[in-house]
Design a protein around this motif. Structure first.
Motif, mmCIF file in Angstrom:
data_model
loop_
_atom_site.group_PDB
_atom_site.id
_atom_site.type_symbol
_atom_site.label_atom_id
_atom_site.label_comp_id
_atom_site.label_asym_id
_atom_site.label_seq_id
_atom_site.Cartn_x
_atom_site.Cartn_y
_atom_site.Cartn_z
ATOM 1 N N PHE A 1 -2.326 -3.861 4.058
ATOM 2 C CA PHE A 1 -2.964 -3.253 5.049
ATOM 3 C C PHE A 1 -2.570 -3.467 6.432
ATOM 4 O O PHE A 1 -3.168 -3.215 7.561
ATOM 5 C CB PHE A 1 -4.657 -3.610 4.914
ATOM 6 N N SER B 1 0.638 3.552 -2.984
ATOM 7 C CA SER B 1 0.504 2.638 -3.953
ATOM 8 C C SER B 1 0.211 3.218 -5.430
ATOM 9 O O SER B 1 0.510 2.168 -6.392
ATOM 10 C CB SER B 1 -0.732 1.778 -3.383
ATOM 11 N N ASN C 1 0.897 -1.095 -0.173
ATOM 12 C CA ASN C 1 -0.029 -0.113 0.176
ATOM 13 C C ASN C 1 0.762 1.306 0.056
ATOM 14 O O ASN C 1 0.587 2.151 -0.740
ATOM 15 C CB ASN C 1 -1.090 -0.021 1.232
#
Length: 113
Positions: free
Chosen positions: A99, A53, A32
């Motif tokens: 995440f 990202s 990310n």
């Protein structure tokens, strides 16, 4: 398990340059963001620069025009030019991967006046 390993810190005179590297290893399906943070004695950890990202970049105002961040797959680099004594800190590689947040062990950067 994801690991981040930094390298490239050291001692440099004011006006000099250093290049930090960080390599992420483990099971990495998506990244990310990857970036660099620093913590000086008695201060909170702060963002230095980050690659998102979408490969956009953000820099702290204090390093704009002097530092350049770049990412290559699961590696992130920080080119630091025109270093100042106030850049002295422990620099940490940080990444949000699938995440979850991960941190490296930190590398010391010391800039002498």
């Amino acid at each position: 398990q994801v690991q981040l390993v930094e390298s490239g810190g050291g001692l440099v005179q004011a006006g000099g340059s250093l290049r930090l590297s960080c390599a992420a290893s483990g099971i990495i399906l998506s990244i990310n963001s990857m970036g660099w943070y620093r913590q000086a004695p008695g201060k909170q950890r702060e963002l230095v620069a980050v690659v998102t990202s979408s490969r956009g970049t953000n820099y702290a105002d204090s390093v704009k025009g002097r530092f350049t961040i770049a990412r290559d797959n699961a590696n992130v680099f920080l080119q630091m030019n025109s270093l100042k004594p106030e850049d002295t800190a422990v620099y940490y590689c940080g990444a949000t991967i699938m995440f979850r947040d991960y941190w490296g062990q930190g590398t010391q950067v010391t800039v002498s006046s």
